[in-house]
Design a protein around this motif. Structure first.
Motif, PDB file in Angstrom:
ATOM      1  N   PRO A 185       0.826  -1.213   0.000  1.00 61.42           N
ATOM      2  CA  PRO A 185       0.000   0.000   0.000  1.00 61.42           C
ATOM      3  C   PRO A 185       0.860   1.263   0.000  1.00 61.42           C
ATOM      4  CG  PRO A 185      -0.759  -1.571   1.660  1.00 61.42           C
ATOM      5  CD  PRO A 185       0.568  -2.059   1.178  1.00 61.42           C
ATOM      6  N   GLN A 186       0.438   2.257  -0.761  1.00 60.55           N
ATOM      7  CA  GLN A 186       1.128   3.540  -0.853  1.00 60.55           C
ATOM      8  C   GLN A 186       0.186   4.634  -0.353  1.00 60.55           C
ATOM      9  OE1 GLN A 186       4.482   3.543  -1.997  1.00 60.55           O
ATOM     10  NE2 GLN A 186       4.047   1.350  -1.776  1.00 60.55           N
ATOM     11  N   PHE A 187       0.616   5.355   0.700  1.00 58.65           N
ATOM     12  CA  PHE A 187      -0.222   6.373   1.322  1.00 58.65           C
ATOM     13  C   PHE A 187       0.341   7.768   1.074  1.00 58.65           C
ATOM     14  CE2 PHE A 187      -1.323   2.580   3.703  1.00 58.65           C
ATOM     15  CZ  PHE A 187      -2.686   2.719   3.919  1.00 58.65           C
ATOM     16  N   LYS A 189      -3.306   6.015  -1.753  1.00 60.57           N
ATOM     17  CA  LYS A 189      -3.228   6.440  -3.147  1.00 60.57           C
ATOM     18  C   LYS A 189      -3.467   5.251  -4.073  1.00 60.57           C
ATOM     19  CE  LYS A 189       0.932   8.094  -2.754  1.00 60.57           C
ATOM     20  NZ  LYS A 189       2.222   8.755  -3.101  1.00 60.57           N
ATOM     21  N   TYR A 190      -2.746   4.173  -3.844  1.00 60.06           N
ATOM     22  CA  TYR A 190      -2.859   2.970  -4.669  1.00 60.06           C
ATOM     23  C   TYR A 190      -2.048   1.860  -4.005  1.00 60.06           C
ATOM     24  CZ  TYR A 190       1.497   5.138  -6.323  1.00 60.06           C
ATOM     25  OH  TYR A 190       2.723   5.755  -6.374  1.00 60.06           O
TER      26      TYR A 190
END
Length: 230
Positions: free
Chosen positions: A45-47, A73-74
């Motif tokens: 996960p990318q925050f 984000k994605y």
């Protein structure tokens, strides 16, 4: 309502589905493929960190601290394969297939980046759980919309070459409940037996991954890409 808590181990197959530019599954020939040639699926996960406000007064003391909520984000996804599967690699990277003299897909060529859109599913084992009234459970995971698959580093040496595909998820997936039977649906009168069907609720616009246990067994590997029926 009771809650089902379930562990997950191994990953039996990967099913890739070709999506159109808007993220919807493509109904038609060579739109889906099932492979057991993968080694691992890594999800990261990318925050986006929420902005922090901490003003200080003239004495240098913090007046208050306020931090906005972090936002997803994605998801970055990395799938490692232990063999070259031309039609699968073509589906997830958009790179062209190499055909032999008989028109069979035998290889792939890697060149300029091509935008790709696809969905990925996998099924894991659920260890340490007894078979319930509906049978053995499997851990089902769905990434409904992945974009921009790329081939990662690999080497030719005195060892098995592994091939890694990286991609990222996209929000606002139109996957809905999906084109496949993956969970049990309520019985249809007059039957009292639940039947395999699509997801019970549609994928929401802000959801990037779906995970749940299901007694519906994973599909068998296919000999290359096959048609996805309406």
């Amino acid at each position: 309502m009771p809650t089902t808590v379930w562990p997950s181990i191994r990953s039996h197959v990967v099913r890739a589905t070709k999506n159109d530019a808007c993220g919807a599954p493509v109904i038609g020939p060579k739109s889906t493929i099932v492979s057991d040639g993968h080694i691992s699926i890594k999800v990261s996960p990318q925050f986006e960190d929420g902005e922090e406000t901490a003003p200080k007064n003239a004495a240098g003391k913090i007046a208050f601290v306020d931090k906005a909520q972090d936002e997803l984000k994605y998801l970055n996804v990395e799938i490692a394969f232990l063999k070259v599967d031309p039609e699968l690699f073509n589906m997830v990277t958009g790179q062209p297939i190499v055909l032999d003299h008989a028109g069979n897909a035998t290889g792939i060529r890697i060149g300029a980046t091509i935008r790709s859109n696809f969905g990925i599913e996998t099924w894991s084992d659920v260890p340490g759980t007894a078979c319930g009234p509906d049978g053995k459970l499997y851990g089902y995971a769905l990434l409904p919309w992945l974009k921009d698959g790329r081939l990662g580093d690999f080497s030719f040496e005195n060892a098995l070459a592994n091939f890694t595909i990286t991609a990222r998820t996209e929000a606002n997936s139109p996957w809905g409940v999906g084109p496949y039977d993956v969970v049990l649906n309520a019985p249809v009168s007059p039957s009292t037996t639940p039947l395999a069907g699509p997801l019970l609720t549609p994928i929401a616009a802000d959801q990037h991954i779906h995970m749940e246990p299901t007694p519906v067994i994973y599909p068998a590997p296919t000999a290359g890409a096959i048609a996805l029926a309406a």
